[in-house]
Each structure stands twice: as structure tokens, then as C-alpha cells.
Design a protein around this motif. Structure first.
Motif, PDB file in Angstrom:
ATOM      1  N   HIS A 113    -123.195 103.727 -53.822  1.00 39.85           N
ATOM      2  CA  HIS A 113    -122.833 102.331 -53.590  1.00 39.85           C
ATOM      3  C   HIS A 113    -121.953 102.141 -52.360  1.00 39.85           C
ATOM      4  O   HIS A 113    -122.177 101.214 -51.570  1.00 39.85           O
ATOM      5  N   HIS A 114    -120.933 102.995 -52.221  1.00 45.66           N
ATOM      6  CA  HIS A 114    -119.989 102.781 -51.129  1.00 45.66           C
ATOM      7  C   HIS A 114    -120.521 103.271 -49.784  1.00 45.66           C
ATOM      8  O   HIS A 114    -120.121 102.763 -48.742  1.00 45.66           O
ATOM      9  N   ILE A 115    -121.410 104.284 -49.826  1.00 41.17           N
ATOM     10  CA  ILE A 115    -121.746 104.949 -48.566  1.00 41.17           C
ATOM     11  C   ILE A 115    -123.245 104.878 -48.238  1.00 41.17           C
ATOM     12  O   ILE A 115    -123.618 104.446 -47.154  1.00 41.17           O
ATOM     13  N   ALA A 116    -124.086 105.298 -49.206  1.00 42.34           N
ATOM     14  CA  ALA A 116    -125.518 105.376 -48.879  1.00 42.34           C
ATOM     15  C   ALA A 116    -126.133 103.982 -48.720  1.00 42.34           C
ATOM     16  O   ALA A 116    -126.974 103.765 -47.844  1.00 42.34           O
ATOM     17  N   LEU A 117    -125.698 103.047 -49.571  1.00 44.15           N
ATOM     18  CA  LEU A 117    -126.205 101.671 -49.430  1.00 44.15           C
ATOM     19  C   LEU A 117    -125.358 100.972 -48.363  1.00 44.15           C
ATOM     20  O   LEU A 117    -124.229 100.572 -48.619  1.00 44.15           O
ATOM     21  N   ARG A 118    -125.909 100.872 -47.199  1.00 43.32           N
ATOM     22  CA  ARG A 118    -125.073 100.470 -46.065  1.00 43.32           C
ATOM     23  C   ARG A 118    -124.832  98.959 -46.001  1.00 43.32           C
ATOM     24  O   ARG A 118    -123.842  98.512 -45.464  1.00 43.32           O
ATOM     25  N   GLU A 119    -125.777  98.189 -46.523  1.00 40.55           N
ATOM     26  CA  GLU A 119    -125.639  96.727 -46.422  1.00 40.55           C
ATOM     27  C   GLU A 119    -124.942  96.184 -47.677  1.00 40.55           C
ATOM     28  O   GLU A 119    -125.272  96.587 -48.794  1.00 40.55           O
ATOM     29  N   GLU A 120    -124.055  95.224 -47.462  1.00 41.16           N
ATOM     30  CA  GLU A 120    -123.289  94.617 -48.556  1.00 41.16           C
ATOM     31  C   GLU A 120    -124.195  94.103 -49.677  1.00 41.16           C
ATOM     32  O   GLU A 120    -123.914  94.291 -50.866  1.00 41.16           O
ATOM     33  N   TRP A 121    -125.308  93.442 -49.300  1.00 33.85           N
ATOM     34  CA  TRP A 121    -126.159  92.799 -50.304  1.00 33.85           C
ATOM     35  C   TRP A 121    -126.870  93.805 -51.205  1.00 33.85           C
ATOM     36  O   TRP A 121    -127.364  93.467 -52.277  1.00 33.85           O
ATOM     37  N   MET A 122    -126.920  95.074 -50.776  1.00 37.40           N
ATOM     38  CA  MET A 122    -127.597  96.094 -51.592  1.00 37.40           C
ATOM     39  C   MET A 122    -126.714  96.577 -52.736  1.00 37.40           C
ATOM     40  O   MET A 122    -127.188  97.141 -53.719  1.00 37.40           O
ATOM     41  N   ARG A 123    -125.407  96.368 -52.596  1.00 38.23           N
ATOM     42  CA  ARG A 123    -124.451  96.960 -53.544  1.00 38.23           C
ATOM     43  C   ARG A 123    -124.184  96.030 -54.721  1.00 38.23           C
ATOM     44  O   ARG A 123    -124.217  94.817 -54.555  1.00 38.23           O
ATOM     45  N   SER A 124    -123.865  96.633 -55.863  1.00 39.27           N
ATOM     46  CA  SER A 124    -123.450  95.838 -57.016  1.00 39.27           C
ATOM     47  C   SER A 124    -121.945  96.014 -57.216  1.00 39.27           C
ATOM     48  O   SER A 124    -121.501  97.093 -57.631  1.00 39.27           O
ATOM     49  N   PRO A 125    -121.139  94.987 -56.941  1.00 36.17           N
ATOM     50  CA  PRO A 125    -119.696  95.098 -57.161  1.00 36.17           C
ATOM     51  C   PRO A 125    -119.370  95.444 -58.615  1.00 36.17           C
ATOM     52  O   PRO A 125    -118.433  96.180 -58.888  1.00 36.17           O
ATOM     53  N   THR A 126    -120.172  94.928 -59.563  1.00 32.92           N
ATOM     54  CA  THR A 126    -119.932  95.232 -60.982  1.00 32.92           C
ATOM     55  C   THR A 126    -120.082  96.732 -61.230  1.00 32.92           C
ATOM     56  O   THR A 126    -119.236  97.358 -61.877  1.00 32.92           O
ATOM     57  N   VAL A 127    -121.162  97.296 -60.724  1.00 37.28           N
ATOM     58  CA  VAL A 127    -121.382  98.735 -60.922  1.00 37.28           C
ATOM     59  C   VAL A 127    -120.269  99.532 -60.228  1.00 37.28           C
ATOM     60  O   VAL A 127    -119.764 100.516 -60.780  1.00 37.28           O
ATOM     61  N   MET A 128    -119.845  99.097 -59.049  1.00 35.64           N
ATOM     62  CA  MET A 128    -118.798  99.826 -58.321  1.00 35.64           C
ATOM     63  C   MET A 128    -117.485  99.840 -59.105  1.00 35.64           C
ATOM     64  O   MET A 128    -116.810 100.865 -59.212  1.00 35.64           O
ATOM     65  N   ARG A 129    -117.133  98.682 -59.697  1.00 37.30           N
ATOM     66  CA  ARG A 129    -115.892  98.634 -60.496  1.00 37.30           C
ATOM     67  C   ARG A 129    -116.042  99.464 -61.769  1.00 37.30           C
ATOM     68  O   ARG A 129    -115.147 100.224 -62.132  1.00 37.30           O
ATOM     69  N   LEU A 130    -117.212  99.306 -62.419  1.00 37.19           N
ATOM     70  CA  LEU A 130    -117.450 100.015 -63.677  1.00 37.19           C
ATOM     71  C   LEU A 130    -117.429 101.535 -63.455  1.00 37.19           C
ATOM     72  O   LEU A 130    -116.794 102.283 -64.214  1.00 37.19           O
ATOM     73  N   GLU A 131    -118.090 101.985 -62.422  1.00 39.86           N
ATOM     74  CA  GLU A 131    -118.161 103.430 -62.180  1.00 39.86           C
ATOM     75  C   GLU A 131    -116.790 104.009 -61.815  1.00 39.86           C
ATOM     76  O   GLU A 131    -116.475 105.130 -62.198  1.00 39.86           O
ATOM     77  N   ALA A 132    -115.981 103.250 -61.111  1.00 39.81           N
ATOM     78  CA  ALA A 132    -114.630 103.733 -60.785  1.00 39.81           C
ATOM     79  C   ALA A 132    -113.820 103.886 -62.075  1.00 39.81           C
ATOM     80  O   ALA A 132    -113.079 104.860 -62.248  1.00 39.81           O
ATOM     81  N   ARG A 133    -113.980 102.919 -62.989  1.00 43.06           N
ATOM     82  CA  ARG A 133    -113.244 103.011 -64.274  1.00 43.06           C
ATOM     83  C   ARG A 133    -113.778 104.172 -65.119  1.00 43.06           C
ATOM     84  O   ARG A 133    -113.025 104.899 -65.752  1.00 43.06           O
ATOM     85  N   ARG A 134    -115.107 104.332 -65.124  1.00 42.70           N
ATOM     86  CA  ARG A 134    -115.691 105.429 -65.921  1.00 42.70           C
ATOM     87  C   ARG A 134    -115.306 106.794 -65.342  1.00 42.70           C
ATOM     88  O   ARG A 134    -115.070 107.742 -66.078  1.00 42.70           O
ATOM     89  N   LEU A 135    -115.218 106.863 -64.030  1.00 48.55           N
ATOM     90  CA  LEU A 135    -114.756 108.113 -63.413  1.00 48.55           C
ATOM     91  C   LEU A 135    -113.314 108.405 -63.828  1.00 48.55           C
ATOM     92  O   LEU A 135    -112.970 109.537 -64.189  1.00 48.55           O
ATOM     93  N   GLU A 136    -112.487 107.359 -63.809  1.00 50.59           N
ATOM     94  CA  GLU A 136    -111.080 107.553 -64.214  1.00 50.59           C
ATOM     95  C   GLU A 136    -111.005 108.089 -65.652  1.00 50.59           C
ATOM     96  O   GLU A 136    -110.216 108.978 -65.953  1.00 50.59           O
ATOM     97  N   LYS A 137    -111.844 107.529 -66.530  1.00 48.67           N
ATOM     98  CA  LYS A 137    -111.841 107.967 -67.947  1.00 48.67           C
ATOM     99  C   LYS A 137    -112.192 109.448 -68.075  1.00 48.67           C
ATOM    100  O   LYS A 137    -111.571 110.179 -68.846  1.00 48.67           O
ATOM    101  N   VAL A 138    -113.198 109.915 -67.330  1.00 44.45           N
ATOM    102  CA  VAL A 138    -113.556 111.339 -67.471  1.00 44.45           C
ATOM    103  C   VAL A 138    -112.497 112.224 -66.807  1.00 44.45           C
ATOM    104  O   VAL A 138    -112.224 113.333 -67.272  1.00 44.45           O
TER     105      VAL A 138
END
Ligand SMILES: N[C@@H](CCC(=O)N[C@@H](CS)C(=O)NCC(=O)O)C(=O)O
Length: 222
Positions: A113-138
Motif C-alpha cells: 500500500h505505501h510503496i508498491a501502489l504508487r498512485e494515491e487512488w490505488m491505496r485503501s486508507p482503511t486497509v493501511m490503518r487496519l494493517e498497521a494496527r494488526r501489525l502492532e498486535k502481532v
């Protein structure tokens, strides 16, 4: 001669670091994520899913970093980096070896999301927030373990610290290190290891992560 096929900052760093911990001789071949060379016939002959690492060893080519770690330790003198069947820490050793990929899946999603998808419109802010929280949990699971002892297993440093440690190093770009103080101490112990530093010196030019930190997008009300 062992040959490691590697992309700087990718999971193949685990194998580079382990080869250094084991003191083995090897050749390092660098590849690039962004020039499509991983999709070439030459690379797919080594790694059919076009992923790194791939390791040429003993007349065969292996892919999948966890399997490579086990194979290296089972076939070479390993200076205590393996906990073999019958060892009291065997089950915990296997658990951490595979938990490395639980961390890895969140890193992969965030990197996409942050790097490979270069254009803003390709990214999902929801997934980016969720994945950061899930990473923190693990990471909290690792935090609790290394709060009690220096390395993941009470008996000391093993190859599972390489497998999980790589994830901990990369995760600092997505989860602020101050949130997990014991993990920060674990990272510092990793960074002080001579074999880790030798591996880092050979990692190659940083092409994937060019920023120290990638914050999740701000939450906005509809
Ligand atoms: N579970 C595999 C994952 C391998 C993997 O996905 N590697 C990434 C680099 S971290 C890759 O080569 N990605 C290339 C792509 O997705 O095109 C392992 O640990 O070896």
C-alpha cells in the motif's frame, strides 16, 4: 558453493544474515524488485513464484525462507542456532520460525500500500490503518516474550531471532518503536550483532523503503 538470490531489504535478508551467523561461504546475487527482472525466465527457473529468497545449495534450488533456514541448520554445523527434534525448546522454536510469516503478511500488505501502489487512488486508507494496527498486535506478542529475556527463547539467540528479527527491523517503519519498548531493546541487541552488521553492509542499495517511517493515513469523517 552456495548462491543466495537477494533483493535489498526483502525477506532474503533473513538468509543473508543467517549465512553470516553461520560463518558459511556464499555468493550473493542482487536482484531488483522494480525492473521486472524477477519475472524473467532466468529468475523463474530459480523461484517459480518470482519471489526472493532463492538459494542454490547442494545441487538444488530452494525457495521459502523458513524452509531454507531449517535446511541450512539441518545440513551444516550450526553453533546452537537450531533446536532439533527432542530438544525441550523444539516446539517454541518451530512456533517462532513460522510466526515470522504472521509478521511478514502485515509487512507485505503495508509495503504494497505505501510503496508498491504508487498512485494515491490505488491505496485503501482503511486497509493501511487496519494493517498497521494488526501489525502492532502481532508485535505485542514478541514484545511480551523479549521483555523476559534477551532473545525469543530463554536459552539464548537462535535462528528464530533471525526469522522474526528481520520482521521486527522492518516493522519499525510502520509502527513507532516508542510504543513497544522491550521490542526496541530487542532491536538494539540485533543491531549490535556483528553478523547482522556484516549482512547489512552487503544488503545493497535501499530501493524498497526510502523513508524511516510510513504513517497510516489520517482518519477522516465522511
Ligand atoms: N514466505 C516467503 C515470502 C517470499 C516473498 O514474498 N518475498 C517477497 C520479498 S519480501 C517477494 O519476492 N516479492 C516479490 C513480488 O511479490 O513480486 C518467504 O519467506 O520466502
Amino acid at each position: 558453493m552456495i548462491t543466495l538470490h537477494h533483493v535489498a531489504q526483502a525477506r532474503s535478508f533473513r538468509i543473508l544474515w543467517l549465512l553470516e551467523e553461520m560463518g558459511l561461504e556464499y555468493r550473493l546475487r542482487h536482484w531488483n524488485f522494480f525492473d521486472k527482472s524477477l519475472r524473467s525466465d532466468e529468475f523463474r527457473a530459480l523461484s517459480p513464484a518470482a519471489r526472493v529468497p532463492a538459494l542454490e545449495i547442494d545441487g538444488q534450488v530452494l525457495f521459502e525462507s523458513g524452509a531454507i533456514i531449517e535446511y541450512l541448520l539441518e545440513t551444516r554445523p550450526h553453533l546452537g542456532l537450531l533446536r532439533p527434534p527432542g530438544d525441550a525448546e523444539r516446539a517454541a522454536w518451530l512456533q517462532w520460525l513460522h510466526f515470522a510469516e504472521t509478521i511478514g503478511q502485515h509487512l507485505a500488505n503495508l509495503t504494497q500500500h505505501h510503496i508498491a501502489l504508487r498512485e494515491e487512488w490505488m491505496r485503501s486508507p482503511t486497509v493501511m490503518r487496519l494493517e498497521a494496527r494488526r501489525l502492532e498486535k502481532v508485535l505485542e506478542v514478541v514484545e511480551r516474550s523479549v521483555a523476559g529475556h534477551d532473545w525469543l527463547l530463554p536459552s539464548g539467540f537462535t535462528a528464530v531471532d533471525v526469522a522474526v528479527g528481520y520482521g521486527v527491523v522492518i516493522a519499525r517503519r510502520f509502527v513507532p518503536p516508542r510504543l513497544l519498548p522491550a521490542l526496541d531493546g530487542y532491536y538494539r541487541r540485533i543491531a549490535a550483532r556483528p553478523a547482522y552488521r556484516r549482512a547489512l553492509a552487503q544488503d545493497g542499495e535501499s530501493m524498497i523503503y526510502t523513508r524511516d517511517f510510513y504513517p497510516p493515513p489520517e482518519e477522516t469523517q465522511p
